[in-house]
Design an enzyme around this catalytic site. Structure first.
Site, short mmCIF file in Angstrom:
data_model
loop_
_atom_site.label_atom_id
_atom_site.label_comp_id
_atom_site.label_asym_id
_atom_site.label_seq_id
_atom_site.Cartn_x
_atom_site.Cartn_y
_atom_site.Cartn_z
N SER A 13 40.94 -87.58 48.04
CA SER A 13 40.76 -88.00 46.64
C SER A 13 41.64 -87.18 45.69
O SER A 13 42.15 -87.71 44.71
CB SER A 13 39.28 -87.94 46.23
OG SER A 13 38.84 -86.62 46.06
N ASN A 106 47.25 -74.69 46.40
CA ASN A 106 46.02 -75.18 47.00
C ASN A 106 44.97 -75.35 45.90
O ASN A 106 45.04 -74.67 44.87
CB ASN A 106 45.51 -74.17 48.04
CG ASN A 106 44.25 -74.65 48.74
OD1 ASN A 106 44.13 -75.83 49.11
ND2 ASN A 106 43.28 -73.76 48.93
N HIS A 108 40.77 -75.17 45.36
CA HIS A 108 39.57 -74.67 46.02
C HIS A 108 38.37 -74.90 45.09
O HIS A 108 38.46 -74.62 43.90
CB HIS A 108 39.73 -73.18 46.34
CG HIS A 108 38.55 -72.61 47.05
ND1 HIS A 108 38.31 -72.88 48.39
CD2 HIS A 108 37.54 -71.82 46.64
CE1 HIS A 108 37.18 -72.26 48.74
NE2 HIS A 108 36.70 -71.62 47.70
N SER A 135 39.55 -74.03 41.27
CA SER A 135 40.73 -73.19 41.01
C SER A 135 41.94 -73.76 41.73
O SER A 135 41.84 -74.19 42.88
CB SER A 135 40.52 -71.77 41.56
OG SER A 135 39.31 -71.21 41.11
N GLU A 142 46.41 -64.48 53.11
CA GLU A 142 44.94 -64.32 53.09
C GLU A 142 44.28 -65.60 52.58
O GLU A 142 44.73 -66.15 51.56
CB GLU A 142 44.63 -63.15 52.15
CG GLU A 142 43.27 -62.54 52.35
CD GLU A 142 43.19 -61.60 53.55
OE1 GLU A 142 42.07 -61.31 53.93
OE2 GLU A 142 44.25 -61.21 54.09
N ASP A 144 42.38 -68.36 50.65
CA ASP A 144 41.88 -68.57 49.28
C ASP A 144 42.08 -67.35 48.38
O ASP A 144 41.23 -67.01 47.55
CB ASP A 144 40.38 -68.94 49.30
CG ASP A 144 40.11 -70.23 50.05
OD1 ASP A 144 40.98 -71.11 50.04
OD2 ASP A 144 39.02 -70.36 50.64
C1 GAR Z 1 38.08 -80.79 47.66
O1 GAR Z 1 36.85 -80.58 47.02
C2 GAR Z 1 38.85 -79.48 47.76
O2 GAR Z 1 38.66 -78.62 46.67
C3 GAR Z 1 38.24 -78.89 49.01
O3 GAR Z 1 38.08 -79.97 49.89
C4 GAR Z 1 37.86 -81.16 49.13
C5 GAR Z 1 38.85 -82.21 49.59
O4 GAR Z 1 38.53 -83.46 49.04
N1 GAR Z 1 39.11 -77.89 49.57
C6 GAR Z 1 38.67 -76.78 50.16
O5 GAR Z 1 37.49 -76.52 50.33
C7 GAR Z 1 39.78 -75.84 50.63
N2 GAR Z 1 39.26 -74.54 50.93
P1 GAR Z 1 39.62 -84.61 48.97
O6 GAR Z 1 40.16 -84.80 50.40
O7 GAR Z 1 38.87 -85.81 48.52
O8 GAR Z 1 40.69 -84.17 48.02
#
Ligand code: GAR
Length: 209
Positions: A13, A106, A108, A135, A142, A144
């Site tokens: 998404s 990225n 997070h 964020s 490292e 996140d």
């Molecule tokens: C999102 O909420 C993103 O922030 C998270 O995964 C989801 C992906 O959703 N990412 C993490 O947790 C990375 N550490 P999406 O595939 O619908 O964009």
């Protein structure tokens, strides 16, 4: 326009939000590739329908380094100058991260440095936090941990559970990511940004020596 490759593992998404934002004439980036470690990632179908090149290669049976190298080559072949991780649920090798230093972002779902890793929503609720959020940060070896470029705070409501909170944080993510990426790829033109980078590097040097 800056050329970007988006790496996904699933729903995609945030990838969709980045693709739709790129349709505006004024958007300073274009999406040249969507790549995944899973051929079944739902986002790939959407990217194809939007006429964006896609690539996938499973990580199973490969070392982390070898799989990263395959992804790296796919990105290079696409002509992308930046990598944007959007729910790419693989930890990246140091070699890959250093190849894309300052060129890989990225998103997070927490207000970093709080709640690195998984289950960020439940952890924020359990801690009794009043705000959660998301964020966008630069990727460093490292997990996140890289410099935060931008954040959006999302109020935690009484009676929130992880799913309800996640769906509101996601709305914030979909706005924050395209906005921050657009600012980041145009940064070369921003003298304040350049000064900030110089300061940051000087600080990092004094911390390690
Ligand atoms: C999102 O909420 C993103 O922030 C998270 O995964 C989801 C992906 O959703 N990412 C993490 O947790 C990375 N550490 P999406 O595939 O619908 O964009």
């Amino acid at each position: 326009k800056a050329k970007i490759a988006i790496l996904i593992s699933g729903r995609g998404s945030n990838m969709a939000a980045l693709i739709y934002a790129a349709k505006a004439e004024s958007c300073p980036y274009e999406v040249v590739l969507v790549a995944s470690n899973a051929a079944s990632a739902r986002g790939l179908e959407l990217a194809e329908a939007e006429d964006i090149a896609t690539f996938s290669h499973p990580h199973k049976g490969l070392s982390r380094e070898d799989h990263d190298e395959i992804m790296h080559q796919a990105v290079i072949n696409s002509g992308a100058e930046y990598i944007v991780l959007a729910g790419y649920m693989r930890i990246l090798s140091d070699a890959f991260v250093s190849k894309w230093q300052d060129r890989m972002l990225n998103i997070h779902p927490s207000l970093l440095p709080k709640y690195k890793g998984l289950d960020t929503y439940a952890r924020a609720i359990e801690a009794g936090d009043k705000v959660a959020g998301c964020s966008v940060h630069l990727v460093t070896p490292e997990l996140d941990d890289g410099p935060v470029l931008a954040q959006t705070e999302v109020a935690i409501l009484p009676g929130d559970n992880a799913d309800r909170l996640a769906s509101r944080v996601l709305i914030a993510e979909h706005q924050l990511y395209p906005n921050t990426l657009a600012k980041y790829v145009t940064r070369e033109a921003d003298p304040d940004w350049i000064l900030e980078q110089v300061r940051r590097r000087a600080l990092a040097l004094t911390e390690t020596h």
